[in-house]
Design a protein around this motif. Structure first.
Motif, PDB file in Angstrom:
ATOM      1  N   VAL A 112      22.542   4.078 -35.248  1.00  0.00           N
ATOM      2  CA  VAL A 112      21.581   4.457 -36.276  1.00  0.00           C
ATOM      3  C   VAL A 112      22.226   4.452 -37.653  1.00  0.00           C
ATOM      4  O   VAL A 112      23.349   4.943 -37.821  1.00  0.00           O
ATOM      5  CB  VAL A 112      21.019   5.871 -35.994  1.00  0.00           C
ATOM      6  CG1 VAL A 112      19.982   6.254 -37.039  1.00  0.00           C
ATOM      7  CG2 VAL A 112      20.413   5.926 -34.604  1.00  0.00           C
ATOM      8  N   ALA A 113      21.521   3.878 -38.609  1.00  0.00           N
ATOM      9  CA  ALA A 113      21.914   3.995 -40.017  1.00  0.00           C
ATOM     10  C   ALA A 113      20.821   4.748 -40.753  1.00  0.00           C
ATOM     11  O   ALA A 113      19.631   4.568 -40.467  1.00  0.00           O
ATOM     12  CB  ALA A 113      22.116   2.612 -40.641  1.00  0.00           C
ATOM     13  N   VAL A 114      21.225   5.594 -41.692  1.00  0.00           N
ATOM     14  CA  VAL A 114      20.282   6.429 -42.440  1.00  0.00           C
ATOM     15  C   VAL A 114      20.486   6.175 -43.924  1.00  0.00           C
ATOM     16  O   VAL A 114      21.624   6.190 -44.423  1.00  0.00           O
ATOM     17  CB  VAL A 114      20.496   7.921 -42.129  1.00  0.00           C
ATOM     18  CG1 VAL A 114      19.473   8.769 -42.884  1.00  0.00           C
ATOM     19  CG2 VAL A 114      20.387   8.176 -40.628  1.00  0.00           C
ATOM     20  N   LEU A 115      19.371   5.953 -44.634  1.00  0.00           N
ATOM     21  CA  LEU A 115      19.408   5.753 -46.079  1.00  0.00           C
ATOM     22  C   LEU A 115      18.374   6.662 -46.727  1.00  0.00           C
ATOM     23  O   LEU A 115      17.188   6.604 -46.389  1.00  0.00           O
ATOM     24  CB  LEU A 115      19.101   4.294 -46.422  1.00  0.00           C
ATOM     25  CG  LEU A 115      18.892   3.960 -47.915  1.00  0.00           C
ATOM     26  CD1 LEU A 115      20.148   4.261 -48.718  1.00  0.00           C
ATOM     27  CD2 LEU A 115      18.475   2.496 -48.081  1.00  0.00           C
ATOM     28  N   GLY A 141      26.119   4.766 -39.845  1.00  0.00           N
ATOM     29  CA  GLY A 141      26.322   4.888 -41.279  1.00  0.00           C
ATOM     30  C   GLY A 141      25.257   5.748 -41.910  1.00  0.00           C
ATOM     31  O   GLY A 141      24.116   5.777 -41.448  1.00  0.00           O
ATOM     32  N   ALA A 142      25.642   6.465 -42.958  1.00  0.00           N
ATOM     33  CA  ALA A 142      24.703   7.325 -43.692  1.00  0.00           C
ATOM     34  C   ALA A 142      24.917   7.078 -45.181  1.00  0.00           C
ATOM     35  O   ALA A 142      26.033   7.229 -45.682  1.00  0.00           O
ATOM     36  CB  ALA A 142      24.922   8.795 -43.344  1.00  0.00           C
ATOM     37  N   VAL A 158      23.315  -2.390 -36.511  1.00  0.00           N
ATOM     38  CA  VAL A 158      22.402  -1.254 -36.389  1.00  0.00           C
ATOM     39  C   VAL A 158      21.232  -1.578 -35.460  1.00  0.00           C
ATOM     40  O   VAL A 158      20.654  -2.663 -35.527  1.00  0.00           O
ATOM     41  CB  VAL A 158      21.869  -0.859 -37.786  1.00  0.00           C
ATOM     42  CG1 VAL A 158      20.796   0.195 -37.681  1.00  0.00           C
ATOM     43  CG2 VAL A 158      23.019  -0.367 -38.653  1.00  0.00           C
ATOM     44  N   ASP A 159      20.896  -0.647 -34.571  1.00  0.00           N
ATOM     45  CA  ASP A 159      19.693  -0.759 -33.731  1.00  0.00           C
ATOM     46  C   ASP A 159      18.473  -0.154 -34.422  1.00  0.00           C
ATOM     47  O   ASP A 159      17.368  -0.667 -34.307  1.00  0.00           O
ATOM     48  CB  ASP A 159      19.908  -0.037 -32.396  1.00  0.00           C
ATOM     49  CG  ASP A 159      21.033  -0.647 -31.585  1.00  0.00           C
ATOM     50  OD1 ASP A 159      20.987  -1.862 -31.364  1.00  0.00           O
ATOM     51  OD2 ASP A 159      21.949   0.098 -31.173  1.00  0.00           O
ATOM     52  N   LEU A 160      18.686   0.956 -35.123  1.00  0.00           N
ATOM     53  CA  LEU A 160      17.587   1.696 -35.738  1.00  0.00           C
ATOM     54  C   LEU A 160      17.967   2.089 -37.156  1.00  0.00           C
ATOM     55  O   LEU A 160      19.038   2.655 -37.376  1.00  0.00           O
ATOM     56  CB  LEU A 160      17.274   2.960 -34.923  1.00  0.00           C
ATOM     57  CG  LEU A 160      16.287   3.954 -35.532  1.00  0.00           C
ATOM     58  CD1 LEU A 160      14.880   3.359 -35.586  1.00  0.00           C
ATOM     59  CD2 LEU A 160      16.271   5.258 -34.733  1.00  0.00           C
ATOM     60  N   LEU A 161      17.091   1.781 -38.100  1.00  0.00           N
ATOM     61  CA  LEU A 161      17.278   2.223 -39.477  1.00  0.00           C
ATOM     62  C   LEU A 161      16.294   3.336 -39.774  1.00  0.00           C
ATOM     63  O   LEU A 161      15.084   3.181 -39.591  1.00  0.00           O
ATOM     64  CB  LEU A 161      17.052   1.065 -40.459  1.00  0.00           C
ATOM     65  CG  LEU A 161      17.091   1.444 -41.950  1.00  0.00           C
ATOM     66  CD1 LEU A 161      18.466   1.999 -42.341  1.00  0.00           C
ATOM     67  CD2 LEU A 161      16.728   0.241 -42.828  1.00  0.00           C
ATOM     68  N   VAL A 162      16.828   4.468 -40.223  1.00  0.00           N
ATOM     69  CA  VAL A 162      15.997   5.593 -40.658  1.00  0.00           C
ATOM     70  C   VAL A 162      16.018   5.609 -42.177  1.00  0.00           C
ATOM     71  O   VAL A 162      17.076   5.795 -42.793  1.00  0.00           O
ATOM     72  CB  VAL A 162      16.512   6.929 -40.095  1.00  0.00           C
ATOM     73  CG1 VAL A 162      15.645   8.084 -40.592  1.00  0.00           C
ATOM     74  CG2 VAL A 162      16.530   6.891 -38.575  1.00  0.00           C
ATOM     75  N   LEU A 163      14.858   5.410 -42.756  1.00  0.00           N
ATOM     76  CA  LEU A 163      14.738   5.328 -44.214  1.00  0.00           C
ATOM     77  C   LEU A 163      13.965   6.541 -44.715  1.00  0.00           C
ATOM     78  O   LEU A 163      12.839   6.790 -44.292  1.00  0.00           O
ATOM     79  CB  LEU A 163      14.018   4.034 -44.608  1.00  0.00           C
ATOM     80  CG  LEU A 163      13.873   3.737 -46.097  1.00  0.00           C
ATOM     81  CD1 LEU A 163      15.245   3.595 -46.745  1.00  0.00           C
ATOM     82  CD2 LEU A 163      13.058   2.468 -46.297  1.00  0.00           C
TER      83      LEU A 163
END
Length: 334
Positions: A112-115, A141-142, A158-163
């Motif tokens: 998971v990456a978070v932006l 990554g964050a 990344v499998d999932l991007l949390v925006l």
């Protein structure tokens, strides 16, 4: 209906409709009667009415509320924290729970990456918060800064991007979709503060899930696990669990006379779909009524037929929506 399982309330009582005794409610929700009594006494999760003999009588809305509470408790929420939530809040918090797949030891963790402006800080301020995400989720990554995100994202797999976005507007949708494209993520989740309905609908039409803030770490972990496994075909049990007895039965979109006009209408192209859909809807309407009226001999019967009635109504509403699309496309005058 067998009178020891289901009771019809008189018009002079607080509300009209079908009610269930505690045994049927236990079967429908999976909450043991003793636990239900404790939850009522300590946390006032529901307020059943009482018959003249003092028997608890639960409405369909009570059953739906208790079902949501049971799901959340089973997934780690404390009953003391969620008992006071209203139905809309319970439904929002439980979104995605039915998507969570069974544990698979061979499945790699969801990267998971978070932006966004606040979630990255929440997730990285100490190791305990990162650990809360669980073994099936790995924080790749964050990022609070979009430039840093673009510089690093290509190497993160990344499998999932949390925006995270404070607001969602239609004129920003292209920018959001560009971020998902750049990340290479197979799934996306947008957490927003305030949004235009059209913007939310546009994102969800592109298979980007939206969730209104706030989102705590435990809830984010559930969403990551759910979205990572949501490509799997849902099991029949998962589909059945999605039938919400607390939601109102969908009102009929077409009465019998209108269905007859659609079936005999003249479509703009040679197609039998309107006629076939009318037959399907009519059959579902008939079984919906049958399942509601079907005699219940015991508590198990009451629970089963409540599910059959709700599930058939949901299927009927789905097919009515499909019929409406065909009626519009075919130019049938009703």
């Amino acid at each position: 209906m067998y009178k020891e399982d289901v009771v019809l309330i008189d018009a002079e009582q607080p509300f009209n409709g079908q009610t269930y005794r505690i045994g049927a409610v236990a079967r429908l929700t999976g909450i043991p009667p003793d636990t239900l009594r404790v939850w009522e006494r300590r946390y006032a999760v529901v307020e059943p009415i009482r018959s003249e003999a003092g028997t608890r009588l639960y409405s369909a809305q009570d059953v739906g509320r208790l079902t949501l509470i049971k799901r959340l408790v089973d997934n780690g929420d404390a009953i003391s924290h969620i008992a006071a939530l209203n139905l809309a809040q319970l439904q929002e918090r439980s979104r995605g729970l039915d998507l969570i797949p069974a544990a698979d030891a061979d499945r790699p963790p969801c990267r998971v990456a978070v932006l966004g402006p606040t979630l990255p800080t929440l997730l990285t301020r100490d190791e305990a918060y990162v650990a809360t995400l669980g073994e099936g989720v790995e924080l790749a990554g964050a990022f609070e800064d979009e430039h840093r995100f673009h510089a690093a994202i290509a190497d993160l797999r990344v499998d999932l991007l949390v925006l995270e976005r404070p607001t969602l507007q239609l004129d920003r949708i292209a920018q959001i979709t560009d971020l998902f494209t750049a990340s290479g993520a197979t799934r996306g989740l947008v957490v927003y503060g305030f949004a235009a309905r059209a913007a939310v609908e546009r994102l969800e039409s592109q298979r980007i899930v939206t969730k209104r803030a706030p989102v705590d770490v435990a809830e984010l972990a559930r969403w990551c696990a759910a979205l990572h496994g949501s490509e799997k075909t849902p099991t029949p049990e998962a589909i059945l669990d999605g039938v919400d007895l607390g939601s109102p039965i969908p009102r009929r979109l077409y009465d019998s006379a209108t269905l007859a006009r659609i079936a005999t209408g003249s479509p703009t192209v040679r197609c039998e779909c309107p006629h076939h859909l009318v037959q399907l809807v009519s059959s579902l309407v008939a079984f919906e009524q049958y399942s509601r009226e079907c005699e219940n001999r015991n508590t198990d019967d009451a629970a089963l037929h409540a599910f059959l009635h709700a599930a058939t109504a949901r299927a009927r509403a789905t097919m009515e929506a499909a019929l409406a699309r065909v009626v519009e496309a075919e130019g049938i005058d009703i």
